[in-house]
Design a protein around this motif. Structure first.
Motif, PDB file in Angstrom:
ATOM      1  N   THR A  67      33.897  38.357  50.216  1.00 60.84           N
ATOM      2  CA  THR A  67      34.475  37.361  49.117  1.00 60.84           C
ATOM      3  C   THR A  67      35.578  38.410  48.400  1.00 60.84           C
ATOM      4  O   THR A  67      35.812  39.169  47.558  1.00 60.84           O
ATOM      5  CB  THR A  67      33.426  37.339  48.112  1.00 60.84           C
ATOM      6  N   PRO A  68      36.982  37.489  48.656  1.00 64.86           N
ATOM      7  CA  PRO A  68      36.903  36.498  49.387  1.00 64.86           C
ATOM      8  C   PRO A  68      37.442  37.391  51.105  1.00 64.86           C
ATOM      9  O   PRO A  68      37.380  39.204  50.700  1.00 64.86           O
ATOM     10  CB  PRO A  68      38.465  36.057  49.479  1.00 64.86           C
ATOM     11  N   GLU A  79      39.898  31.181  56.284  1.00 73.08           N
ATOM     12  CA  GLU A  79      41.100  31.115  54.879  1.00 73.08           C
ATOM     13  C   GLU A  79      42.367  31.523  54.835  1.00 73.08           C
ATOM     14  O   GLU A  79      43.296  30.359  53.716  1.00 73.08           O
ATOM     15  CB  GLU A  79      40.031  31.699  54.381  1.00 73.08           C
ATOM     16  N   VAL A  80      41.968  32.472  55.249  1.00 73.32           N
ATOM     17  CA  VAL A  80      43.722  33.576  54.890  1.00 73.32           C
ATOM     18  C   VAL A  80      44.437  33.101  56.235  1.00 73.32           C
ATOM     19  O   VAL A  80      45.898  33.822  56.691  1.00 73.32           O
ATOM     20  CB  VAL A  80      43.609  34.708  54.924  1.00 73.32           C
ATOM     21  N   ARG A 184      48.615  35.895  51.110  1.00 74.26           N
ATOM     22  CA  ARG A 184      47.254  34.214  51.219  1.00 74.26           C
ATOM     23  C   ARG A 184      46.086  35.102  50.448  1.00 74.26           C
ATOM     24  O   ARG A 184      45.059  34.680  49.431  1.00 74.26           O
ATOM     25  CB  ARG A 184      47.255  34.085  52.231  1.00 74.26           C
ATOM     26  N   TRP A 185      45.680  35.659  51.583  1.00 73.71           N
ATOM     27  CA  TRP A 185      44.345  36.786  50.525  1.00 73.71           C
ATOM     28  C   TRP A 185      44.523  37.720  49.482  1.00 73.71           C
ATOM     29  O   TRP A 185      43.319  37.052  48.634  1.00 73.71           O
ATOM     30  CB  TRP A 185      44.026  37.890  52.013  1.00 73.71           C
ATOM     31  N   GLU A 187      45.958  36.433  47.081  1.00 74.96           N
ATOM     32  CA  GLU A 187      46.405  34.904  46.436  1.00 74.96           C
ATOM     33  C   GLU A 187      44.913  34.427  45.722  1.00 74.96           C
ATOM     34  O   GLU A 187      44.500  34.015  44.923  1.00 74.96           O
ATOM     35  CB  GLU A 187      47.199  33.517  46.370  1.00 74.96           C
ATOM     36  N   LEU A 188      44.077  34.485  47.300  1.00 78.48           N
ATOM     37  CA  LEU A 188      42.604  33.817  47.170  1.00 78.48           C
ATOM     38  C   LEU A 188      41.719  34.661  45.810  1.00 78.48           C
ATOM     39  O   LEU A 188      40.856  34.564  44.979  1.00 78.48           O
ATOM     40  CB  LEU A 188      41.645  34.457  48.560  1.00 78.48           C
ATOM     41  N   GLN A 191      42.724  34.377  42.269  1.00 80.97           N
ATOM     42  CA  GLN A 191      42.306  32.558  41.567  1.00 80.97           C
ATOM     43  C   GLN A 191      40.680  32.852  41.693  1.00 80.97           C
ATOM     44  O   GLN A 191      40.037  32.535  40.531  1.00 80.97           O
ATOM     45  CB  GLN A 191      42.310  32.237  42.894  1.00 80.97           C
ATOM     46  N   GLN A 192      39.562  33.582  42.840  1.00 85.65           N
ATOM     47  CA  GLN A 192      38.557  34.095  41.937  1.00 85.65           C
ATOM     48  C   GLN A 192      38.271  35.243  40.669  1.00 85.65           C
ATOM     49  O   GLN A 192      37.662  34.573  40.224  1.00 85.65           O
ATOM     50  CB  GLN A 192      38.194  35.188  43.735  1.00 85.65           C
ATOM     51  N   ARG A 195      38.835  32.590  38.549  1.00 78.40           N
ATOM     52  CA  ARG A 195      37.270  31.524  38.128  1.00 78.40           C
ATOM     53  C   ARG A 195      35.971  32.146  37.657  1.00 78.40           C
ATOM     54  O   ARG A 195      35.254  31.740  36.676  1.00 78.40           O
ATOM     55  CB  ARG A 195      37.251  30.763  40.376  1.00 78.40           C
TER      56      ARG A 195
END
Lengths: 745, 255
Positions: A67-68, A79-80, A184-185, A187-188, A191-192, A195
């Motif tokens: 994850t991600p 997602e990516v 993009r990966w 960025e995820l 974000q993870q 969070r």
């Protein structure tokens, strides 16, 4: 000249060309089929481009964090990588090699894989990528809980690598695609992490940037066309002019019909105008048909791409732009037609004529390319460049910048008309030149040519020798500029300048005079002109100097010096300021005056006068004189001064007044130009002559005007001198003043 | 009608440097006379005729043609002459009628007058069969007829023929010579250059023998033969050329 004869010749040539299948194919058929064919090919190519898949060799795919997700089976995770992108990528997963290879080894492996076509790009994750990522995150957590940044050493950041070849388009596209997915990966992951630490996502983006395009719809649509259309139209105007010109000149020579036409009552000027109008008609028609065809094809392709849902950024070509192009085409066609006609007149056969197209293209293409450069805009400076100015004007009109276009319209028209006039004049001169019209084929060999130069020397150099000398000086000067470094002291600067002037400017024409001519006196204008001519030259230089200064300022306003050039000029001025006034004048004023006059008003002007055109010779010698100064701004000033000195040389038949004018002018530039502000400070009474405004030193306006009037007076006096015309000049004068009607009895 | 005075033309090439293609040529021709320039290739005949037809400018000397000076009034001279060159000089994509009409208009002839003259010329030169044929499809004979028609359409007092029979078959050449003689009967002053002896003998009232840019001798055929005690023009021709080559100092012309 009689319009009825011009019209008659024009109509005949037009009819003749219209009956020629080759001409019709070039002007009418080719444009009509070329662009639709290109359009069809473009659509096909676009289709292939869209469907091309990139193959990515993914090393270390087995040790990625869950994850991600980056991967979902053998594809990138949704997602990516959205569905549309996923279709364009194919992954070849590989485990990461162990132990980890060295960076150079990895590069070589990737290069081999890309070169062999095994993949388009390689993505390498080290075998411990997942572990290092987890360690980095744990270290950040520890850092956050301890709150003491200094006690925790920063963890090494994991470094996956993307290998691609910039020399290969497919590889570059593949790298772009995979880098977008990796971003993009990342960025995820960010974000993870946020969070995980209960930080709102907005913390990474404190504000949103909103772009707003203020361009009007018409301008947005026109922006691409504004660059493409003028270029295409001008290229076709040139091509459309050249081929008919070859047929009308070289073709007529081959068929023997030119001889008959020359013995008819039509004057050479009438023949040239008749042919010119024909060539212009074909040049304009070719360009217009190409314009119409490209417009229609463009419209069709854009509609097609729009209906297919493609994201295209260009709109349909604006109709107004097409009309403006058609209007601007007339003077440009006239210019290209006259140039083509003059060049084609030189060719003995159609085949030989074809060879001359390349030099013409080599000269005009850079002028067409300048406006395509992103930083070049329509301003006073660029509007004065032939062809480029017209292209920039058209671009401004197409983009809807009407205020700019109207402001610079007069200068563009003026320059274009002046070039047209010069080209037409050249074409007429070519037709009046027996050496051109009845040029016979002669087996050329270097040995025979050199023997000819030595055995059949004339008193003064020939036209060709003068051109050869001018071109040699330019080339030698150009290459020497790379060898000579920047001097660090006045003495080094003086040595460089003296060596340059003596060895590169004066020596070549002196050697050529000794070897290629029989009269030093006539070639170098070594005669005593009388004291009045000498005094007049000095006073003319004094009177002319205020105007020269204004011209210099005007040129710098039109074409501002770049900071680098300004700094270099400042360094040179500082070096010159170190020296005593006498050596400064000797090195910077007297030596260039003598050396440059020997070259440009001596050897070159003497040779150029064999063209039979006093003013043509003066202008061409001044162009060489200007060009040898290297820097554009300096060259333009020098060219103007060169015309005045050239006129003195022709009228007096002596080099002495020229040297005196030159040395006086240089001295004024060095003293008044450099030390003017200081002089005005020291002697305030000089303010009635000079003024210093915003660090700019200039003469009072009334002094400049009075100087100009005086200079005109001196030039008028020179005009009264009985100048010695060359044989060619006498012949041309006779031809231009020939009787056209019988004298009344 | 034609007074040529000390006509000289200098050229330059890699081999010879500056050289005289025509050197001090002087002759006179009157109305109703065919003046023949006889000489081998490279003698300078074409250069003389090109100068007379104002295509080339003389280096020195001049000619007065029907009262106009070659050096100062070339544009006026062009109205007085008709020039037929060595090559037939015909436009490939124009018909015979169009070509003659084009030149007639260049000479400023009015529509009616031009049409009437053209009809007459086409009939006389038997050109009506190919009046609508384009130049590219004409035979050499047809082309030469068009060339003559073009030269005489404005009815000039002086006609200049530069080796006009070169490349023509016997029949066409014979017809052309007949036309030239008819033009003489009409009172035209004709300068006719050739290197064919028989043509000169048959046609010319006066003959000038040219060699290396010089006129070696000039006169009527009987005068020339009597002057040099020869019975045949060809023998006389060879004798003059050989004598000239044998005595370069007398000729004063560098070879």
């Amino acid at each position: 000249m009689q319009w009825s004869k011009i019209k008659l010749i024009f109509l005949r040539e037009l009819r003749d060309q219209l009956r020629d299948r080759r001409t019709l194919f070039t002007i009418a058929v080719l444009p009509l089929i070329l662009y639709p064919l290109l359009g069809m090919s473009f659509l096909q190519v676009a289709q292939f481009t869209r469907e091309h898949r990139s193959t990515i060799l993914l090393q270390g795919a087995d040790d990625l964090p869950s994850t991600p997700r980056l991967l979902d089976g053998e594809n990138f995770a949704a997602e990516v990588c959205p569905g549309s992108e996923a279709q364009l990528l194919r992954i070849v997963p590989r485990p990461s090699p162990q132990p980890a290879p060295a960076a150079e080894e990895l590069r070589q492996e990737a290069q081999k894989a890309i070169r062999s076509g095994q993949c388009d790009a390689v993505v390498y994750f080290p075998h411990d990528f997942g572990e290092r990522l987890a360690a980095a995150r744990a270290a950040m957590d520890a850092d956050a809980t301890s709150g003491d940044a200094e006690t925790v050493s920063p963890p090494p950041i994991p470094e996956p690598r993307v290998f691609a070849s910039t020399a290969n388009d497919k590889s570059r596209i593949a790298a772009d695609r995979v880098e977008r997915i990796l971003r993009r990966w990342r960025e995820l992951m960010v974000q993870q992490n946020l969070r995980h630490r209960n930080i709102p996502l907005a913390a990474t983006e404190p504000f949103h940037l909103v772009d707003t395009d203020v361009a009007e719809e018409v301008s947005r649509r026109a922006v691409v066309w504004s660059k493409i259309l003028p270029f295409v139209v001008l290229i076709w105007a040139l091509t459309g002019a050249f081929y008919p010109a070859i047929d009308l000149c070289a073709g007529e020579k081959e068929r023997g019909t030119l001889e008959t036409l020359l013995s008819s009552p039509a004057l050479r000027g009438e023949i040239v105008w008749g042919k010119l109008l024909t060539v212009m008609t074909f040049s304009t028609a070719t360009a217009l048909l190409n314009l119409a065809s490209i417009g229609l094809t463009g419209t069709f392709i854009i509609s097609r791409l729009t209906s297919l849902g493609g994201a295209i950024r260009i709109g349909l070509p604006p109709l107004g732009a097409m009309l403006w192009l058609a209007v601007a085409l007339i003077p440009i066609s006239a210019l290209f037609s006259a140039l083509s006609l003059a060049i084609a007149a030189f060719a003995r056969s159609s085949k030989e004529g074809q060879y001359y197209l390349m030099p013409l293209l080599m000269i005009t293409l850079p002028l067409m390319m300048i406006p395509l450069l992103p930083s070049v805009e329509l301003d006073w400076g660029s509007s004065l460049i032939p062809v480029s100015g017209m292209m920039l004007l058209l671009r401004a009109v197409i983009e809807g910048q009407f205020r700019d276009a109207i402001t610079h319209l007069p200068s563009v028209i003026l320059v274009t008309m002046a070039c047209c006039w010069l080209s037409i004049r050249w074409a007429i001169d070519q037709f009046n030149n027996e050496g051109v019209i009845f040029r016979e084929g002669e087996r050329w060999s270097l040995g025979a040519w050199l023997r000819h130069l030595w055995r059949f020397r004339e008193r003064t150099p020939t036209f060709g020798m003068a051109i050869l000398c001018g071109v040699s000086l330019l080339l030698v000067r150009f290459f020497a500029s790379f060898l000579i470094g920047t001097p660090q002291s006045w003495s080094a600067f003086a040595v460089v300048l003296l060596a340059t002037q003596l060895a590169l400017i004066a020596l070549p024409p002196l050697l050529m005079t000794g070897m290629l001519t029989t009269s030093w006196r006539q070639t170098m204008l070594l005669r005593w002109p009388g004291f009045p001519s000498l005094f007049s030259a000095v006073f003319l230089a004094l009177a002319f100097h205020p105007a020269a200064l204004v011209l210099h300022e005007l040129i710098q306003w039109l074409y501002p010096l770049s900071p680098d050039v300004r700094a270099a000029a400042g360094t040179i001025n500082a070096l010159a300021a170190e020296a005593h006034w006498l050596p400064r004048l000797l090195v910077l004023a007297l030596t260039p005056a003598i050396c440059e006059e020997l070259a440009f008003r001596g050897f070159i002007l003497s040779g150029l006068r064999h063209m039979g055109h006093k003013w043509g010779a003066i202008v061409v010698s001044s162009l060489f004189f200007g060009a040898v100064h290297g820097m554009l701004q300096q060259s333009l000033s020098a060219c103007a001064v060169g015309i005045v000195i050239g006129y003195i040389a022709v009228q007096t038949g002596s080099l002495l007044p020229c040297i005196l004018f030159h040395v006086t002018h240089n001295s004024l530039v060095l003293t008044v130009g450099v030390h003017g502000p200081r002089l005005v400070d020291q002697f305030p009474q000089l303010r009635w002559i000079y003024q210093v405004q915003q660090d700019q030193f200039r003469y009072q306006p009334y002094v400049t005007i009075a100087g100009l009037v005086l200079a005109a007076g001196f030039l008028a006096w020179y005009r009264l001198l009985p100048f010695r015309a060359t044989e060619e000049e006498r012949l041309r004068s006779l031809l231009e003043h020939q009787a056209l009607r019988p004298a009344a009895k | 009608m034609i007074h040529v005075q000390q006509l000289t033309k200098a050229y330059a090439d890699l081999k010879r440097g500056q050289f005289l293609a025509v050197s001090g040529v002087t002759f006179q021709a009157t109305a109703g006379q065919i003046f023949g320039l006889l000489g081998p290739n490279g003698a300078g005949k074409t250069t003389v005729l090109r100068i007379l037809s104002t295509i080339l400018r003389p280096t020195s000397g001049t000619a007065i043609i029907n009262g106009y000076d070659l050096r100062t009034q070339p544009a006026l001279i062009r109205h007085q002459i008709g020039f037929v060159s060595t090559n037939t000089a015909v436009y490939d994509r124009m018909t015979a009628w169009e070509m003659v009409e084009y030149f007639g208009r260049l000479y400023g002839l009015a529509d009616d007058e031009l049409r009437e003259r053209m009809e007459r010329i086409f009939l006389r030169l038997q050109m009506n069969d190919f009046r609508d044929q384009v130049g590219a499809k004409m035979s050499t004979g047809m082309k030469q007829k068009v060339s003559i028609a073009r030269a005489i359409v404005h009815d000039p007092p002086v006609l200049i023929f530069d080796e006009a029979t070169v490349g023509l078959d016997v029949l066409v050449a014979r017809a052309l010579l007949k036309t030239v003689m008819e033009l003489r009967e009409q009172g035209k002053c004709i300068v006719f250059s050739t290197h064919i002896m028989r043509e000169a003998e048959r046609l010319c009232d006066k003959i000038a023998i040219m060699y290396r840019g010089h006129i070696l001798s000039e006169g009527s055929l009987p005068e020339l033969l009597e002057r040099y005690h020869e019975t045949d023009l060809e023998e006389l021709f060879f004798r003059l050329l050989t004598d000239y080559d044998a005595a370069p100092a007398l000729a004063g012309n560098p070879r």
